[in-house]
Design an enzyme around this catalytic site. Structure first.
Site, PDB file in Angstrom:
ATOM      1  N   GLN A   1      36.925  49.890  29.203  1.00 43.68           N
ATOM      2  CA  GLN A   1      38.020  49.455  28.342  1.00 43.68           C
ATOM      3  C   GLN A   1      38.678  50.650  27.649  1.00 43.68           C
ATOM      4  O   GLN A   1      38.006  51.498  27.062  1.00 43.68           O
ATOM      5  CB  GLN A   1      37.473  48.465  27.295  1.00 43.68           C
ATOM      6  CG  GLN A   1      38.521  47.800  26.444  1.00 43.68           C
ATOM      7  CD  GLN A   1      39.393  46.807  27.204  1.00 43.68           C
ATOM      8  OE1 GLN A   1      38.920  46.053  28.052  1.00 43.68           O
ATOM      9  NE2 GLN A   1      40.684  46.801  26.898  1.00 43.68           N
TER      10      GLN A   1
ATOM     11  N   LYS B   1      37.380  38.602  28.579  1.00 46.00           N
ATOM     12  CA  LYS B   1      37.151  38.830  30.016  1.00 46.00           C
ATOM     13  C   LYS B   1      35.793  38.264  30.432  1.00 46.00           C
ATOM     14  O   LYS B   1      35.655  37.671  31.501  1.00 46.00           O
ATOM     15  CB  LYS B   1      37.228  40.337  30.326  1.00 46.00           C
ATOM     16  CG  LYS B   1      38.660  40.883  30.226  1.00 46.00           C
ATOM     17  CD  LYS B   1      38.736  42.399  30.238  1.00 46.00           C
ATOM     18  CE  LYS B   1      40.163  42.875  29.982  1.00 46.00           C
ATOM     19  NZ  LYS B   1      40.306  44.335  29.866  1.00 46.00           N
TER      20      LYS B   1
ATOM     21  N   ASP C   1      40.819  47.470  37.982  1.00 44.07           N
ATOM     22  CA  ASP C   1      42.051  47.668  37.195  1.00 44.07           C
ATOM     23  C   ASP C   1      43.135  48.327  38.055  1.00 44.07           C
ATOM     24  O   ASP C   1      44.312  48.286  37.706  1.00 44.07           O
ATOM     25  CB  ASP C   1      41.769  48.579  35.984  1.00 44.07           C
ATOM     26  CG  ASP C   1      41.480  47.781  34.706  1.00 44.07           C
ATOM     27  OD1 ASP C   1      41.860  46.590  34.656  1.00 44.07           O
ATOM     28  OD2 ASP C   1      40.897  48.357  33.767  1.00 44.07           O
TER      29      ASP C   1
END
Ligand code: NAD
Length: 304
Positions: free
Chosen positions: A103, A59, A126
């Site tokens: 994460q 990412k 997200d």
């Protein structure tokens, strides 16, 4: 000799579609730059799970490639919830960070749901915060979760029409299965499907996959779905990524939820693992970050 239909199976190239999305985002990023805005994305990793480390590294690399300001925060695996909440508070108020994620998975002393609830919904790229989930369900999405959104982009790129299609989704997680089902059942050009959602308690899974025009496998069970469970002409989207031990340089290889070889003999189109859904998930994270920057800075941009 294999089934003659196998020659008709299109391999959906997620890496290529993702590259196109990144190129298009480049234009939006230039528009933001013209207004003195540099979109900022932070990743937070608690602990040293090797797969998570790989994901956040990728990412961050993506950020560098497209000109997003990538920031990474590493916390020890034994970090307390309070330490993580402090980081979250800093990111919530940092004007240079337009979007961020923590994460998953997090170590057991931390409750992921509570983490998500503390992330500012405007920066929740997200799309996991309850407010953003509610908005998605209400057809007023702020951020579409990256994996389902990426799959919709694959359908668009390959002219796979979901209107009236029977779609079977295998997996009911909050990050893939449920938002995917929601998006596909919505009354919209990239929805309008009839959706069946299967899970670990589903009986006769093969019956549900065989009657589908599109199968989306997102359960994390290696090669659960093979060609015998599919009808000829099915579109097969394999979200699963499992690391299995292998005689490779890294000592493992990535395997999906679909047995690619037998499935591709039946499928009209199929995503490989790796190189299918994964690159799209990452591209849509950049998309959401650019969108967050545009919204919060009040600079309109055109998104792909
Ligand atoms: P999860 O573990 O949160 O959920 C798995 C789901 O699969 C559950 O709903 C469970 O009921 C269902 N399931 C488990 N065994 C089953 C079975 N035998 N039959 C039917 N359903 C079954 O998983 P997740 O976070 O949604 O991830 C699923 C997979 O997708 C994992 O391999 C993950 O690594 C991968 N993933 C990939 C991407 C990507 O970008 N490619 C993104 C997210 C997740």
């Amino acid at each position: 000799m294999g089934d003659p239909l196998s020659a008709m199976s299109t391999i959906i190239d997620g890496a290529q579609v993702a590259s196109g999305v990144r190129d298009d985002l480049g234009e939006a990023i230039e528009t933001l730059a013209d207004h003195g805005v540099s979109p900022g994305l932070a990743t937070v990793l608690v602990g040293d799970d090797p797969a998570s480390e790989t994901y956040v590294n990728m990412k961050q690399r993506d950020c560098e490639e497209v000109g997003v300001n990538g920031v990474h925060v590493d916390l020890d695996g034994d970090a307390s919830p309070a330490e993580l909440y402090e980081t979250i508070e800093e990111l919530n108020t940092d004007p240079e960070i337009h979007g961020y994620l923590v994460q998953d998975p997090v170590p057991e002393q931390i409750e992921y749901g509570e983490v998500i609830r503390r992330i500012s919904p405007e920066k929740d790229v997200d799309g996991f915060h309850p407010e953003n989930v509610a908005r998605l369900v209400a057809r007023d999405a702020r951020f579409k979760p990256c994996t389902p959104h990426g799959i919709q982009k694959l359908f668009e790129a390959y002219d796979i029409d979901t209107e009236g299609a029977d779609v079977t989704i295998v997996g009911r997680s909050s990050i893939v299965g449920k938002p995917m089902a929601n998006l596909l059942m919505q009354k919209s050009v990239d929805g309008n499907a009839t959706v069946t959602v299967c899970h670990s308690r589903t009986t006769d899974l093969a019956e549900k996959t065989r009657r589908a025009d599109i199968v989306i496998a997102a359960c994390g069970v290696t090669e659960l779905i093979d060609g015998s469970m599919l009808s000829v002409g099915t579109t097969v989207i394999d979200v699963g990524i499992s690391r299995v031990e292998a005689d490779t340089e890294k000592g493992y290889e990535l395997v999906g939820d679909v047995d690619f070889e037998s499935a591709s003999e039946k499928a009209s189109a199929i995503t490989p693992v790796p190189g299918g859904v994964g690159p799209m998930t990452r591209a849509m994270l950049l998309y959401n970050t650019v969108m967050a920057a545009s919204e919060s800075e009040g600079v309109p941009v055109e998104l792909p």
